[in-house]
Design a protein around this motif. Structure first.
Motif, PDB file in Angstrom:
ATOM      1  N   TRP A 147      -1.385  -2.797  -6.175  1.00  0.00           N
ATOM      2  CA  TRP A 147      -2.062  -2.868  -4.874  1.00  0.00           C
ATOM      3  C   TRP A 147      -2.959  -1.658  -4.653  1.00  0.00           C
ATOM      4  N   THR A 148      -2.445  -0.478  -5.000  1.00  0.00           N
ATOM      5  CA  THR A 148      -3.137   0.776  -4.691  1.00  0.00           C
ATOM      6  C   THR A 148      -3.040   1.732  -5.861  1.00  0.00           C
ATOM      7  N   SER A 205       1.117   1.618  -6.636  1.00  0.00           N
ATOM      8  CA  SER A 205       2.140   0.760  -6.070  1.00  0.00           C
ATOM      9  C   SER A 205       2.142  -0.557  -6.832  1.00  0.00           C
ATOM     10  N   ASP A 206       3.268  -0.850  -7.450  1.00  0.00           N
ATOM     11  CA  ASP A 206       3.475  -2.091  -8.187  1.00  0.00           C
ATOM     12  C   ASP A 206       4.016  -3.098  -7.176  1.00  0.00           C
ATOM     13  N   ILE A 207       3.236  -4.118  -6.875  1.00  0.00           N
ATOM     14  CA  ILE A 207       3.496  -4.992  -5.732  1.00  0.00           C
ATOM     15  C   ILE A 207       4.907  -5.569  -5.783  1.00  0.00           C
ATOM     16  N   GLU A 232       0.820  -1.211   0.000  1.00  0.00           N
ATOM     17  CA  GLU A 232       0.000   0.000   0.000  1.00  0.00           C
ATOM     18  C   GLU A 232       0.858   1.266   0.000  1.00  0.00           C
ATOM     19  N   VAL A 233       0.349   2.299  -0.682  1.00  0.00           N
ATOM     20  CA  VAL A 233       0.972   3.608  -0.661  1.00  0.00           C
ATOM     21  C   VAL A 233      -0.076   4.653  -0.304  1.00  0.00           C
ATOM     22  N   TYR A 256     -10.075   6.265  -9.192  1.00  0.00           N
ATOM     23  CA  TYR A 256      -8.755   5.757  -9.544  1.00  0.00           C
ATOM     24  C   TYR A 256      -8.620   4.361  -8.943  1.00  0.00           C
ATOM     25  N   THR A 257      -8.425   3.340  -9.792  1.00  0.00           N
ATOM     26  CA  THR A 257      -8.570   1.964  -9.344  1.00  0.00           C
ATOM     27  C   THR A 257      -7.324   1.126  -9.639  1.00  0.00           C
ATOM     28  N   SER A 258      -7.114   0.109  -8.797  1.00  0.00           N
ATOM     29  CA  SER A 258      -6.101  -0.913  -9.066  1.00  0.00           C
ATOM     30  C   SER A 258      -6.809  -2.251  -9.188  1.00  0.00           C
TER      31      SER A 258
END
Length: 411
Positions: free
Chosen positions: A363-364, A375-377, A44-45, A330-332
């Motif tokens: 993730w976020t 955030s790229d896991i 998470e960010v 804004y979605t992930s």
């Protein structure tokens, strides 16, 4: 004023020419990579001003993005415990939540039963973001905390597990060195018929006088928390038909499969609409449902944003964390990209931009300073813009697949 009674798009799926290579599309609807920074273990960010705080599994990282084209990793800090996937910031206070302990437990022992174990939500002074200072830990034993929300000296903790002990815990952090519990709200105490392992609070978002709880198969529960010592349920919506089945049938398949699985929730800034995201591990991937809650007595579902099945048979196409602004969402979507929707008409969301490079799992997605920050896991942060930057994937390596981070029960 709310009533408070009882109850066809041309974005890319592109193929990269290797990490950092150009993405194979010329679509104007593609978000562009403006800046990036590697953060090992990133989940998470959250952002505040020109700072980004990132959960890293063993602790958290701080990123200075005053120059959004060249964000800089200030440093990483270990926190007590493990399984840290949640960070929140409000003013000078940072909250970092942990689901695991510093030591393994032996056969027959309760996990994290040691009263001295630092399991729960850790509080840090970030008045100087380059030098976070540990203040205290609000203990949540034995399983710790997966998600929390922090606003106006109040910490809202989603105590998810064990599932039969799930609760919202409201904590006074006006003295962050000495956090104190104000109250806790347990669904089954208000609704005994919903006593089931399929009904647990996974996440919480507080805005104004209300806390919005993502309660898995029990849908979204809205509490009036104007008096933090006495939260009162004022509305609920999105509950599945089988939420009251208890242990009948196969409850674990109901936990991991659709329908249900209210995983993340956030209201619109004006509070008239609530967005509820589902996270599923079996069957169809979970989407995002929009509810009109201008009258808490009569909430109405007005739209659903379906998941896009880009990886048939693989659960990471499901929705994850998102951010709501006055007219955008804004979605992930884990392995299915990050997307932006125009919600000027919340009953008819329109996809406008997306970013879906191979080798990334998100993730976020949050909106900050004119950018979509994702955030790229496992890999780091990408700062995306609608028309500035490069049409390529991040240079760092992200996760090719998403861990079953929520699967915490005995088989």
């Amino acid at each position: 004023m709310k009533a408070t009674g009882a109850l066809g798009f041309a974005g890319f799926t592109g193929v990269t020419a290797g990490r950092g290579g150009e993405i194979g599309t010329s679509s104007s609807e593609t978000l562009r990579l403006f800046g990036e920074v590697a953060v090992s273990g990133a989940t998470e960010v959250v952002t505040q001003n020109t700072w980004a705080y990132v959960a890293t599994g063993d602790g958290f990282a701080v990123v200075d993005w005053r120059n959004s084209n060249r964000p800089q990793l200030v440093g990483t800090w270990d926190a007590p415990g493990t399984g840290i996937a949640d960070v929140k910031v409000d003013g000078d206070l940072l909250a970092v939540s942990t689901q695991g302990g510093e030591h393994d437990h032996g056969p027959g022992e309760e996990p994290n039963a040691d009263p001295d174990a630092q399991i729960g939500t850790h509080l840090y002074d970030v008045s100087d973001p380059t030098d976070p200072r540990y203040l205290s830990t609000f203990q949540v034993l034995p399983e710790g905390v997966h998600n929390a929300h922090l606003v106006d000296d109040v910490l809202y903790i989603a105590k998810e597990a064990p599932f039969d002990e799930s609760a919202l815990i409201i904590v006074d952090v006006s003295d962050p060195a000495n956090p104190t519990e104000s109250s806790r709200w347990i669904l089954e105490e208000v609704h005994p018929e919903l006593d089931s392992v399929t009904n647990f609070v996974h996440d919480v978002y507080a805005q104004g006088d209300y806390a919005y709880l993502a309660y898995w198969d029990a849908g979204c529960r809205v509490l009036d928390v104007s008096d933090p010592t006495d939260p009162v349920e004022v509305s609920w919506f999105g509950q599945t038909e089988n939420a009251d089945m208890g242990m009948d049938g196969d409850p674990w398949s109901r936990v991991y499969g659709s329908p249900g699985n209210a995983h993340y929730v956030q209201p619109s800034p004006d509070g008239d609409h609530v967005y509820v995201g589902a996270e599923t591990y079996a069957g169809e991937s979970g989407g995002i449902t929009v509810f009109d809650v201008s009258d808490f007595n009569d909430p109405q579902q007005v739209a659903t944003i379906e998941a896009e099945d880009r990886n048939p048979g693989i659960f990471p196409d499901t929705s994850h964390n998102f951010d709501v602004t006055p007219n955008r969402l804004y979605t992930s979507w884990y392995n299915a990209g990050a997307r932006v929707y125009d919600t000027t008409d919340p009953s008819n969301p329109q996809k406008t931009y997306e970013y879906d490079p191979d080798g990334s799992s998100f993730w976020t997605a949050v909106r900050a300073r004119g950018f979509t920050v994702v955030s790229d896991i496992g890999g780091g942060l990408a700062f995306l813009h609608e028309d500035r930057g490069e049409n390529r994937a991040p240079s760092f390596d992200g996760a090719d697949s998403v861990p079953y981070h929520d699967r915490r029960h005995d088989d």
